[in-house]
Design a protein around this motif. Structure first.
Motif, short mmCIF file in Angstrom:
data_model
loop_
_atom_site.label_atom_id
_atom_site.label_comp_id
_atom_site.label_asym_id
_atom_site.label_seq_id
_atom_site.Cartn_x
_atom_site.Cartn_y
_atom_site.Cartn_z
N VAL A 196 0.80 -1.32 -0.12
CA VAL A 196 -0.14 0.01 0.08
C VAL A 196 0.90 1.12 -0.23
CG1 VAL A 196 -2.23 -1.12 1.15
CG2 VAL A 196 -0.02 0.09 2.46
N ASP A 197 2.03 1.26 0.64
CA ASP A 197 3.05 2.30 0.51
C ASP A 197 3.54 2.51 -0.86
OD1 ASP A 197 4.65 4.10 2.22
OD2 ASP A 197 5.98 3.58 0.74
N PRO A 198 3.46 3.72 -1.52
CA PRO A 198 3.75 4.10 -2.79
C PRO A 198 5.23 3.78 -3.08
CG PRO A 198 2.59 5.77 -2.08
CD PRO A 198 2.95 4.94 -0.83
N GLU A 199 6.06 3.71 -1.96
CA GLU A 199 7.48 3.51 -2.26
C GLU A 199 7.91 2.14 -1.95
OE1 GLU A 199 9.73 6.22 0.06
OE2 GLU A 199 8.84 8.04 -0.71
N GLY A 200 6.93 1.31 -1.48
CA GLY A 200 7.21 -0.18 -1.48
C GLY A 200 7.68 -0.54 -0.04
#
Length: 784
Positions: free
Chosen positions: A265-269
């Protein structure tokens, strides 16, 4: 660190076990209450309880020597050259043969060899190889040549051959020299000690016990959502997806991890505090506040049980919430006793009751909105959905090999109150993982194909656990059907179903275990010439487990290992390929697996273009059932690619493109399933026609002359029967399809037609007899 892991570590450093290491390992096998897990190191809070183990602990079981394959030896000239001949004289081959045969018949030698691990079978094989070696070698080692010469001349004893025979036997059966080491590697008696991180903390285990639709998983998930960090471990991708979506919708960031998918869910992985995963993918090294293990009764599953065992013993969580059948409570308590952890039990009752009806459905004309017909084969799914469509009703279809997206689409169609589809035809795939608004569960059959311990397919009556899991889908707290009903399609099956459901579920008694890649690598070090399939067989043969555990079925693993045995792969890669979850019944999937392995072995990346060429992408919508089955197989192939891509990222680089075409393929399959009755008609009108299907079933499973079945049942495939010859199917099927004639009326017409035909035949025979009698009278008058 566990005993087995200590052995693995020592072996990797030294590459063999010296006698001192063996003594240390053996002395540390039994860990008593309160002892530390690693000698010389105390872990605070660690308590390991001892437990009486089976007889295997005191006397290791003899290995299955049928698995020992002799290694071929090259018949090169001896390094000694002709020294033996120079020191003595050439050997007489005929005399040698007599000497060797006398040695073979010596009971003392056979007993001595048995003490060294050579049973009668191995002794015979080793002797044949030894005799061939001696008789065919142009020059033998000098010491052996001199011993044989002395025996032939009467100056030596025949028993002097034994050391040389055993030296040869250990060359062709290298496992004899390392049997003790192999037994240590395959010692599975204390699996709780394999997870030192989990043993280093005192975990709280909470068992949420109850039947289907009792809210047990709901309460566990509420605690999971409230925790700072957590992991949900489910048996299906669908369940992991459901918790993933539910968690994020509730404002709790949650990642998704399955064999074929990683969603952050975190855009930066960056990893979120919560993760929903399939149980095989859970991490046993990541610390969590709360862990949820769903469907714990599957710990006894013959193929996948090891994953539940690993999760239960290995998860590093302060609280372990276990959800499942009450039949597992005592066993989980006993299992947790070995780790020194107590189990707190919360019992739940079913939120919506279901009742067993006193009458069977008997005819598809009696179906009502909210009905779900449960079958145990796709053929029955196709046949029944075709017959329902012939009555002018729509039905949804769900079975195991459908992609998850298609299953969800069909479930949504059935659940939608505004959709005209009010009937569901499904296999036991609905037993878990889907929320369905079902009023009445109808068992079309009570027998299910199953694979026994020998790997043989057989038909068995469903168990109480299976019947309850399916029947429990009737009525749901969150649906419009607050009370459920359960019955059968055939009248004869109803008392059998009542008997099955009247019994209590058999208690769970054992948990599954599975050999790890590290253990197989150590076996391969000791047995470098053995195939992977043979290594696993020997491992299982030598493995020692106590009464709480069993070794899971490895047939699928061996099937894949044998398939790619000829392909040059290193052992670790070969092991990973063989653990891939594929459907071996699908020829196209197996062929693709083989091509993937071959391409991988050449160090050639499997690109998007390569995959598209292999599956002939783009694919057209299915025109018949055969096309639909092929599309399902292609979807499985793309799943296989994604599964391998997370193990070998550099060799399977195009995951995003593959996932994109898989979504397109899912839409194509959904469209095909929505039109499944049209596909069935297009496949083979003679077979899928409801009346012709009746005739065909009679010819395949007939129960006497003139007996015909209309629907597949259980216990001998009982069903509605009709006697007499079948009427012309073209007119009859048209009348049934148009709703002008029901199967029951058709059977009645058949009986009347058969009765009329018998009367006509009787009248005709009477007329013939009268005619013959008149002719005889006329002939007599003429003679007079």
């Amino acid at each position: 660190m566990s005993v087995n892991r200590c052995v693995c570590f020592v072996s990797r450093l030294q590459r063999h076990f010296n006698s001192r290491t063996a003594r240390i390992t053996t002395s540390s096998c039994h860990v008593s209450s309160g002892s530390s897990l690693l000698q010389g190191q105390h872990r605070p809070g660690t308590v390991v309880w001892s437990r009486d183990v089976s007889s295997n602990s005191s006397s290791p079981k003899p290995p299955d020597t049928s698995l020992f394959v002799p290694v071929s030896l090259k018949a090169d000239a001896s390094a000694d050259g002709g020294v033996g001949i120079e020191l003595t004289q050439p050997l007489d081959k005929n005399e040698l043969l007599k000497v060797l045969n006398r040695f073979y018949k010596r009971k003392e030698m056979q007993k001595l060899a048995a003490d060294s691990g050579l049973d009668a079978r191995l002794f015979h094989q080793a002797f044949i190889s030894f005799r061939k070696y001696i008789l065919e070698m142009t020059s033998l080692p000098a010491d052996l040549h001199i011993i044989l010469n002395d025996i032939c001349c009467g100056a030596g004893h025949i028993d002097d051959i034994y050391p040389y025979f055993m030296r040869h036997a250990k060359q062709i059966f290298p496992m004899l020299d390392c049997m003790d080491d192999l037994r240590k590697i395959s010692d599975l008696r204390v699996p709780a000690n394999w997870y030192p991180e989990a043993r280093a903390i005192q975990r709280k285990v909470i068992f949420h016990a109850g039947p289907t639709n009792s809210g047990k998983t709901y309460h566990a998930i509420q605690r999971y959502l409230a925790a700072k960090s957590g992991v949900y471990c489910g048996p299906l991708k669908l369940l992991a997806h459901e918790i993933f979506e539910k968690s994020n919708d509730a404002g709790v960031p949650c990642d998704l991890v399955t064999g074929e998918e990683r969603t952050f869910v975190d855009p930066e992985g960056r990893a979120a505090g919560h993760v929903a995963c399939t149980i095989e993918m859970c991490s046993v090294t990541t610390p969590y506040e709360v862990a949820v293990i769903d469907e714990i009764q599957m710990i006894r599953d013959p193929s996948r049980g090891w994953a539940w065992t690993r999760a239960l013993l290995g998860l590093c969580a302060e609280e372990i919430h276990v959800c499942g059948e009450p039949a597992a409570i005592d066993f989980i308590k006993e299992l947790m006793f070995t780790t020194g952890e107590e189990v707190e039990v919360h019992n739940y009752q079913r939120l919506t009751p279901f009742s067993i009806l006193d009458h069977a459905v008997e005819s598809l004309d009696n179906l009502r909105p909210g009905d779900c017909i449960v079958c145990f084969s796709k053929n029955d799914i196709y046949s029944i959905s075709r017959q329902i469509e012939a009555r002018g009703q729509e039905c949804a279809v769900i079975y195991g090999s459908l992609p998850p997206g298609t299953k969800l689409s069909q479930a949504k169609k059935f659940n939608d109150p505004d959709d005209p589809c009010k009937i569901l035809v499904a296999t036991d795939a609905i037993g878990m993982g889907l929320n369905l608004s079902i009023k009445r569960i109808i068992f079309n059959s009570l027998v299910k194909p199953n694979v026994n311990e020998k790997g043989e397919k057989q038909m068995e009556t469903i168990s109480t656990s299976q019947a309850l899991q399916i029947a429990g889908r009737a009525g749901r707290f969150s649906s419009k059907f607050k009370e459920g009903e359960v019955t059968t399609m055939h009248r004869d099956d109803l008392p059998v179903l009542k008997e099955i459901l009247s019994h209590s579920v058999d208690p769970i008694e054992t948990a599954g275990l599975h050999p790890t890649a590290e253990q197989i690598e150590m076996f391969a070090y000791h047995l470098p010439d053995a195939t992977l399939s043979n290594l696993v067989d020997i491992f299982v043969s030598l493995s020692q487990v106590d009464g709480l555990y069993f070794v899971c079925n490895i047939d699928d693993f061996k099937f894949l290992a044998d398939m790619i045995q000829h392909i040059p792969l290193n052992l670790r890669s070969r092991y990973v390929f063989c653990t891939a979850p594929i459907n071996k019944k699908q020829p196209f999937v197996c062929t693709s697996f083989l091509k993937f392995a071959r391409q991988f072995s050449r160090d050639e990346p499997l690109t998007f273009d390569w995959v598209c060429r292999h599956i002939s992408w783009p694919l057209a919508p299915p025109k018949n059932i055969k096309d639909l089955v092929h599309l399902e197989a292609v979807h499985d192939v793309l799943d296989l690619y994604l599964w391998l891509s997370y193990r070998f990222m550099d060799m399977f680089p195009d995951t995003a493109s593959i996932r994109e075409i898989q979504r397109e393929l899912d839409d194509i399959i959904q469209q095909g399933v929505r039109n499944i009755t049209r596909l069935i008609r297009a496949s083979d009108p003679t077979v899928t026609d409801p009346l012709q299907a009746q005739s065909n079933r009679h010819s395949q499973t007939g129960r006497g002359t003139g007996s015909t079945k209309f629907l597949t049942g259980s216990r001998g495939q009982r069903g509605q029967r009709a006697s007499g010859q079948m009427m012309d199917s073209s007119l009859a099927s048209r009348l049934v399809r148009d709703g002008l004639l029901t199967p029951d009326l058709l059977q009645q017409l058949q009986r009347e037609w058969s009765k009329d035909q018998k009367q006509d035949n009787s009248s005709q025979r009477a007329l013939d007899l009268e005619h013959q009698s008149n002719n005889k009278g006329k002939r007599k008058k003429k003679k007079k």
